[in-house]
Design an enzyme around this catalytic site. Sequence first.
Site, short mmCIF file in Angstrom:
data_model
loop_
_atom_site.label_atom_id
_atom_site.label_comp_id
_atom_site.label_asym_id
_atom_site.label_seq_id
_atom_site.Cartn_x
_atom_site.Cartn_y
_atom_site.Cartn_z
N GLU A 246 32.20 -6.01 11.65
CA GLU A 246 32.77 -7.18 12.35
C GLU A 246 31.96 -8.39 11.90
O GLU A 246 30.83 -8.58 12.36
CB GLU A 246 32.67 -6.99 13.87
CG GLU A 246 33.51 -5.84 14.41
CD GLU A 246 35.01 -6.13 14.35
OE1 GLU A 246 35.41 -7.27 14.05
OE2 GLU A 246 35.78 -5.19 14.59
N CYS A 280 32.27 -15.70 16.88
CA CYS A 280 32.71 -15.33 15.53
C CYS A 280 34.11 -15.87 15.26
O CYS A 280 34.38 -16.44 14.20
CB CYS A 280 32.66 -13.83 15.35
SG CYS A 280 33.50 -12.91 16.65
#
Length: 473
Positions: A246, A280
Amino acid sequence: MVTPTLTIPQLTIGGRAVAGAGTLPVIDPSTGEPFIEVPAASTAQLDEAVEAANRALPAWKATPLEKRQQVVRDIAEVIKANIDELALLVTMEQGKPLANARGEIGASLRQVDFFGSISLDPEIIKDDETGRVEVRRDPIGVVGAITVWNYPILAAMFKLIPGLVAGNVVIVKPSPYTPVATLRLGELIQDVVPAGVVQVVAGTDELGPALTGHPGVHKISFTGSVPTGKHVMSASASSLKRVTLELGGNDAGIVLDDVDPAAFGKDLFWAAFSNSGQVCAALKRLYVPESKLDAISEALAAEAATVVVGPGLQEGVNAGPVQNKPQLDRVRQLTESALAAGGEAFFTGEVPDGPGYWFPTTIVRGVEEGNPLVDEEPFGPVLPILTYTDLDDAVARANNTDYGLGASVWSPDLDRATAVAERLEAGSVWVNQHPVVTATVPFGGAKQSGIGVEGSLNGLLAYTNIKVLSVKR
Ligand code: NAD
């Protein structure tokens, strides 16, 4: 301001609280000063954790799914009972306001709500007079969960809960910037998990490569930057570990020309600036129709003016500092590069006087692709607004990046927005929101923003190996 009393958490190895071979100072980003020293594991201690994990694995993977799910529900109860302490630690090490730290921990419990009751039944491919073929899901084994500093508890729980439910044992390695709450979590839950099933080892950045290169670890679930993700993947190749990566993003949002800026300004602003931009899948490049530039910039600035930046333990604060000094330097450099190239600081907020990793809420206009603020991921409280006159051109510019984490389209006309969303290259594309990450929906990156997903049944299956059982009748 709350005056905290802190318990120094220990490493958790083989079900025991263990002192580190060394210590690791952890800085409070609102002061720039260390506020605690936590134990730092040596690579020899990591070896011990991997051995303990492999000892615990056979019994844990033989434990029925329902019992494993009871254990994760017990973990949730322990977290709920200790949420005040954990939230305080998250605020002190990460910097975010206390209410947001509680929100992060609350959101992490949604992992348990979902995976704590999911079924993992075999898929029956064939069952007739000639035979039976079924696809089972076996646990992979020992999982190394490497996390990052923006949401320390949430990132750990995203890995821990599905990993355990699928029958794996998990070694969590938090970021050296934010190890405290994760270490404490590891200690608190030991009463409800068998020894060696959940271990937490903190330390310097050398622990990450030791984990990814370790032959006794079978999967790495990693959250962090693209360059580190590439190291993780290459080190994992040594023993063909499974990887979930990720990674970072540089999410574009495209505002269509039928938007009422006043109605969308608040949501657009927080899409970019939640957690001081350290998300993110935050909105990191905003494309607006040239004709609406002023109205949209003003709507964003009106919301920006409501932001109170300060120490997370102070009443009334709704944004904290940047979490660490290298990240602060990066956000500064990227912003300066934009202003040096003729960009305009359309809005610059206030920050506290004195030490601490403060960066003002900043909205920049007048920059284009080719400028590092637009091309790279700032991961801080700064947003460039770019203009377009042709929607196809905006879509092409949004897609012209190696990142592919998230993207968004904003319009009251949902059909039109959805048609544009279909053309954006990202793991998640949102309409009139950005980002939305939950336990029930897969989340992961396209292109270099990652491999695999977290959340949903897909995220659970990533912690399993397929085993086909084929019987001839
Ligand atoms: P980073 O990649 O430097 O560090 C992340 C973790 O990796 C830390 O625990 C670190 O100790 C460890 N590490 C460092 N070197 C390693 C190595 N060689 N092998 C194994 N592990 C190693 O992360 P950063 O740059 O400080 O974090 C910010 C980045 O994380 C941003 O790009 C952000 O977008 C991304 N991020 C992604 C997600 C997501 O879910 N996609 C979520 C949060 C943050």
